[in-house]
Write a protein that holds these residues in place. Structure first.
Motif, mmCIF file in Angstrom:
data_model
loop_
_atom_site.group_PDB
_atom_site.id
_atom_site.type_symbol
_atom_site.label_atom_id
_atom_site.label_comp_id
_atom_site.label_asym_id
_atom_site.label_seq_id
_atom_site.Cartn_x
_atom_site.Cartn_y
_atom_site.Cartn_z
ATOM 1 N N PRO A 35 0.815 -1.219 0.000
ATOM 2 C CA PRO A 35 0.000 0.000 0.000
ATOM 3 C C PRO A 35 0.851 1.273 0.000
ATOM 4 O O PRO A 35 0.887 2.027 0.974
ATOM 5 N N THR A 42 3.887 4.922 3.253
ATOM 6 C CA THR A 42 2.766 3.988 3.398
ATOM 7 C C THR A 42 1.450 4.733 3.406
ATOM 8 O O THR A 42 1.286 5.719 4.125
ATOM 9 N N HIS A 43 0.508 4.237 2.650
ATOM 10 C CA HIS A 43 -0.841 4.797 2.589
ATOM 11 C C HIS A 43 -1.621 4.411 3.845
ATOM 12 O O HIS A 43 -1.580 3.265 4.274
ATOM 13 N N GLN A 51 -5.577 0.302 3.319
ATOM 14 C CA GLN A 51 -4.342 -0.196 2.718
ATOM 15 C C GLN A 51 -4.648 -1.257 1.657
ATOM 16 O O GLN A 51 -4.043 -1.261 0.584
ATOM 17 N N ARG A 54 -5.897 0.420 -1.422
ATOM 18 C CA ARG A 54 -4.776 1.041 -2.131
ATOM 19 C C ARG A 54 -4.005 -0.010 -2.933
ATOM 20 O O ARG A 54 -3.620 0.237 -4.085
ATOM 21 N N CYS A 55 -3.777 -1.182 -2.350
ATOM 22 C CA CYS A 55 -3.107 -2.258 -3.087
ATOM 23 C C CYS A 55 -3.869 -2.566 -4.369
ATOM 24 O O CYS A 55 -3.264 -2.679 -5.451
ATOM 25 N N GLU A 120 -0.167 -6.902 1.905
ATOM 26 C CA GLU A 120 0.420 -6.881 0.569
ATOM 27 C C GLU A 120 -0.370 -7.893 -0.247
ATOM 28 O O GLU A 120 -0.699 -8.969 0.262
#
Length: 131
Positions: A35, A42-43, A51, A54-55, A120
């Motif tokens: 993210p 880092t978001h 997160q 965002r990924c 992730e």
């Protein structure tokens, strides 16, 4: 068969020697996507749902560049630093790819590349008609 590669510009790509995604014919492999905030870092620190979203945004951009979309995803792998946060990450997964439910895996890992990253995600996709 020709391979096509997409780079996101993340600092780790050049340092480690990888790209965001590789297409081999209609098969697209998107590597572990963290993210990362626009501009770096880092978001949404501390927010597992944001997160994960965002990924998927980063993944979606790579797929678009290769002629695909999140609807083409056939497999996801989610690496999480705290499995108890699965409902937040699962909600993001459902919202982004649930309409075309892929095979999915979620596993807890000790940590990710940055200590404030909670998730992730990597995906495989099949993009019909891609050359």
């Amino acid at each position: 068969m020709q391979k096509r590669r997409v780079f996101s510009g993340a600092e780790w790509e050049a340092r480690v020697g990888y790209c965001r995604a590789v297409a081999v014919g209609p098969h697209v492999y998107v590597g572990g996507t963290a993210p990362v905030a626009v501009g770096g870092g880092t978001h949404a620190e501390g927010d597992a749902y944001a997160q994960a979203i965002r990924c998927f945004e980063i993944i979606e951009a790579a797929l678009r560049e290769l002629g695909g979309s999140l609807a083409d995803v056939v497999r996801t792998r989610m690496y999480v630093t705290n499995i108890e946060r699965w409902p937040e990450i699962g909600r993001a997964h459902q919202e982004k790819v649930g309409a075309h439910a892929p095979a999915a895996t979620m596993v807890e890992v000790r940590r990710l590349i940055a200590p404030d990253m909670l998730v992730e995600i990597e995906v495989d996709a099949y993009v019909e008609g891609a050359a």
